[in-house]
Design a protein around this motif. Sequence first.
Motif, PDB file in Angstrom:
ATOM      1  N   ALA A 314       0.855  -1.175   0.000  1.00 31.43           N
ATOM      2  CA  ALA A 314       0.000   0.000   0.000  1.00 31.43           C
ATOM      3  C   ALA A 314       0.899   1.237   0.000  1.00 31.43           C
ATOM      4  N   VAL A 315       0.287   2.410   0.008  1.00 29.33           N
ATOM      5  CA  VAL A 315       1.042   3.654  -0.102  1.00 29.33           C
ATOM      6  C   VAL A 315       0.698   4.577   1.067  1.00 29.33           C
ATOM      7  N   LEU A 316       1.743   5.109   1.705  1.00 28.79           N
ATOM      8  CA  LEU A 316       1.589   6.155   2.706  1.00 28.79           C
ATOM      9  C   LEU A 316       1.826   7.489   2.002  1.00 28.79           C
ATOM     10  N   HIS A 317       0.783   8.309   1.966  1.00 33.82           N
ATOM     11  CA  HIS A 317       0.844   9.555   1.198  1.00 33.82           C
ATOM     12  C   HIS A 317       0.754  10.767   2.116  1.00 33.82           C
ATOM     13  N   TYR A 318       1.848  11.524   2.204  1.00 35.85           N
ATOM     14  CA  TYR A 318       1.825  12.813   2.890  1.00 35.85           C
ATOM     15  C   TYR A 318       1.077  13.807   1.994  1.00 35.85           C
ATOM     16  N   SER A 319       0.336  14.712   2.594  1.00 31.62           N
ATOM     17  CA  SER A 319      -0.423  15.673   1.788  1.00 31.62           C
ATOM     18  C   SER A 319       0.478  16.583   0.968  1.00 31.62           C
ATOM     19  N   ASN A 320       1.726  16.767   1.391  1.00 34.02           N
ATOM     20  CA  ASN A 320       2.664  17.600   0.640  1.00 34.02           C
ATOM     21  C   ASN A 320       3.706  16.768  -0.111  1.00 34.02           C
ATOM     22  N   SER A 321       3.366  15.511  -0.395  1.00 33.72           N
ATOM     23  CA  SER A 321       4.299  14.630  -1.091  1.00 33.72           C
ATOM     24  C   SER A 321       4.673  15.199  -2.458  1.00 33.72           C
ATOM     25  N   GLN A 322       5.917  14.986  -2.835  1.00 37.56           N
ATOM     26  CA  GLN A 322       6.430  15.510  -4.094  1.00 37.56           C
ATOM     27  C   GLN A 322       6.351  14.512  -5.238  1.00 37.56           C
ATOM     28  N   GLY A 323       5.950  13.278  -4.949  1.00 32.65           N
ATOM     29  CA  GLY A 323       5.892  12.300  -6.022  1.00 32.65           C
ATOM     30  C   GLY A 323       5.531  10.922  -5.516  1.00 32.65           C
ATOM     31  N   PRO A 324       5.359   9.944  -6.407  1.00 31.37           N
ATOM     32  CA  PRO A 324       4.963   8.589  -6.017  1.00 31.37           C
ATOM     33  C   PRO A 324       6.103   7.823  -5.357  1.00 31.37           C
ATOM     34  N   ALA A 325       5.743   6.779  -4.625  1.00 34.21           N
ATOM     35  CA  ALA A 325       6.755   5.889  -4.047  1.00 34.21           C
ATOM     36  C   ALA A 325       7.501   5.196  -5.177  1.00 34.21           C
ATOM     37  N   SER A 326       8.765   4.963  -4.966  1.00 32.79           N
ATOM     38  CA  SER A 326       9.569   4.339  -6.023  1.00 32.79           C
ATOM     39  C   SER A 326      10.737   3.592  -5.403  1.00 32.79           C
ATOM     40  N   GLY A 327      11.427   2.841  -6.257  1.00 34.04           N
ATOM     41  CA  GLY A 327      12.598   2.099  -5.809  1.00 34.04           C
ATOM     42  C   GLY A 327      12.234   0.763  -5.217  1.00 34.04           C
ATOM     43  N   PRO A 328      13.218   0.056  -4.672  1.00 32.85           N
ATOM     44  CA  PRO A 328      12.950  -1.268  -4.073  1.00 32.85           C
ATOM     45  C   PRO A 328      12.147  -1.146  -2.786  1.00 32.85           C
ATOM     46  N   LEU A 329      11.443  -2.216  -2.452  1.00 36.31           N
ATOM     47  CA  LEU A 329      10.705  -2.243  -1.196  1.00 36.31           C
ATOM     48  C   LEU A 329      11.669  -2.256  -0.022  1.00 36.31           C
ATOM     49  N   PRO A 330      11.250  -1.724   1.139  1.00 36.63           N
ATOM     50  CA  PRO A 330      12.121  -1.798   2.321  1.00 36.63           C
ATOM     51  C   PRO A 330      12.377  -3.248   2.699  1.00 36.63           C
ATOM     52  N   ASP A 331      13.596  -3.503   3.126  1.00 40.67           N
ATOM     53  CA  ASP A 331      13.972  -4.871   3.468  1.00 40.67           C
ATOM     54  C   ASP A 331      13.195  -5.369   4.680  1.00 40.67           C
ATOM     55  N   GLY A 332      12.801  -6.611   4.618  1.00 41.00           N
ATOM     56  CA  GLY A 332      12.212  -7.290   5.752  1.00 41.00           C
ATOM     57  C   GLY A 332      13.168  -8.350   6.261  1.00 41.00           C
ATOM     58  N   PRO A 333      12.734  -9.199   7.162  1.00 45.28           N
ATOM     59  CA  PRO A 333      13.602 -10.266   7.684  1.00 45.28           C
ATOM     60  C   PRO A 333      13.764 -11.378   6.657  1.00 45.28           C
ATOM     61  N   ASP A 334      14.705 -12.241   6.919  1.00 43.94           N
ATOM     62  CA  ASP A 334      14.858 -13.450   6.121  1.00 43.94           C
ATOM     63  C   ASP A 334      13.575 -14.262   6.253  1.00 43.94           C
ATOM     64  N   GLU A 335      12.926 -14.546   5.118  1.00 44.55           N
ATOM     65  CA  GLU A 335      11.614 -15.179   5.148  1.00 44.55           C
ATOM     66  C   GLU A 335      11.595 -16.516   5.873  1.00 44.55           C
ATOM     67  N   ALA A 336      12.715 -17.203   5.920  1.00 43.14           N
ATOM     68  CA  ALA A 336      12.742 -18.547   6.502  1.00 43.14           C
ATOM     69  C   ALA A 336      13.275 -18.573   7.930  1.00 43.14           C
ATOM     70  N   ASP A 337      13.591 -17.430   8.505  1.00 44.33           N
ATOM     71  CA  ASP A 337      14.252 -17.377   9.810  1.00 44.33           C
ATOM     72  C   ASP A 337      13.216 -17.377  10.936  1.00 44.33           C
ATOM     73  N   THR A 338      12.904 -18.553  11.434  1.00 40.83           N
ATOM     74  CA  THR A 338      11.935 -18.643  12.530  1.00 40.83           C
ATOM     75  C   THR A 338      12.551 -18.213  13.862  1.00 40.83           C
TER      76      THR A 338
END
Length: 599
Positions: A314-338
Amino acid sequence: MLLSSFSSSFSCLVALVLLVDAVLAGDPFAFLDWKVSYISASPLGVKQQVIGINGKFPGPTVNVTTNWNVVVNVKNDLDEPFLVTWNGFQQRKNSWQDGVSGTNCPIPSGWNWTYQFQVKDQIGSFFYFPSTNFQKAAGGYGGTIINNRAVIPVPFGMPDGDITIFISDWYIRDHKELRKTLEDGGDLGVPDGVIFNGLGPYRYNDTNVPDGIAYETINVEPVLFEPGKTYRFRVHNAGISTCLNFRIQNHNLLLVETEGSYTVQQNYSNLDIHVGQSYSFLITMDQNASSDYYIVASARFVNATVRDKVTGVAVLHYSNSQGPASGPLPDGPDEADTYSSMNQARSIRWNVTASGARPNPQGSFRYGDITVTDVYVIVSKPIELIDGRWCATLNGISYISPATPLKLAQQFNVPGVYKLDFPNHMMNRPPKIDTSIINGTYKSFTEIILQNNGTSVQSYHMDGYAFFVVGMDFGTWTENSRGTYNKWDGVARCTTQVFPGAWTAILVYLDNVGIWNLRAANLDTWYLGQEVYVSVVNPEINTKTDLPMPDNAIFCGALSTLQNQQSHKFKFSKASSLINLSDIRFVWILTMWLGVLVL
């Protein structure tokens, strides 16, 4: 005459309720009318049938305050029976309103039924959803907010806004097809995607996300000076079986509450939210708004080859945003690391100095000092074939719902519906299909160890109670495992995760009379029998016994002959709900209302 005048005089009734509440200081009422029906939606770009409430998916948010009375008139316009359960509400002495098959007959297609309960001594973030027929896979869920009374302090400043977010794995296949797949011994397979508030992913990548999918935008207001406006985000995993990691690009998540308990306030860059769990974060809009920001919910513990498929954006939009979200997604944890996921879960602690729904600190209930009287080691195993039927089990028993709900059978002494013989440990015998429930001891402090001998992470939920999550670890639980328990600030909540090849220990004080559901929150194993009910009966006849059976109870099974077939087909619930109450205040209100009608 009364029926024809009902609509025109209801506003007079509301005014009278407000007047009398002001005079007699009664707890307020919230009246809600819901039409449950199929609607068309395209969460992942493919048109399909989903369950909406009042034409919306997700459904409306129930926003009330501690001790309010809630009256929800539900009209079932689906083509099959329907029940809604109030996931996390600790319905005091009122399992009649729990909305699960063990306590209620389902609402037949075309019928009305009115839920009535009080959110007694509760605060926090919860959600409701359909509890039968695998309908949750088609939607039908919505949020619940229970606010503090004005006299009870909240352990943080008033946020500038309150935002509810539902994250969920999602299948394009119809819920009826999904349940048939399970009944035939099939696997649901990898979800077709992850959705935010009923909408698909933002097109962060032209290859992974098709064009034309509607996505969720969360609009916020920044300020010109530090530290920026702060919003409370209530995030619920309303999915079927997938743990989702939640994060917001360049923003910290300050955890403050989970399922009715204030937590020690800690910052997380991301947090695993397991099926059925709810969290509140305070998030400050402290970025420079050079662009919008990604909000991400990505599947945990999945193969890397399908990772992009099960990532919602989804998108977090500030009312004074200068443009759309872009680039790679923020890193999350290793998907397999329980291991990191378990350590993160252990880091969530109860804020013992904060008040809850009452002015006393949450930690005033010193659970670590209470003697445990009953112990249940409940073992789950992978799905297996029992008597020609695919089943999921707890302690070798796959629960089967009887035609007559347990609560009705108990009320009318119907023999042979259930057995109070659920074993407190795994038995050395073949698995079986049965209606075996736990005979809980009233006001006992019960220790429940959930041992997961399967290959996937499980969530477990208990209706009617908040329990203390005191320990979790990999391996097999033993008596020595108690030495690792957190006996001071283990968080109190109603849904907890159990990792594969691991255990989770909870402590619960059985002071809430009724019959209460303990179940796998994972919809697939729940549907295949991974649940049990706990019967809690006060042996003394006093005001702490269960509330009486409601006048509008639906009868089915062995008691179906008691049902008046016409009694639920007209919409008069707001009046009848008042008649059902014994409070003298409402007798006075009804008398005054009838006087208004006559005039």
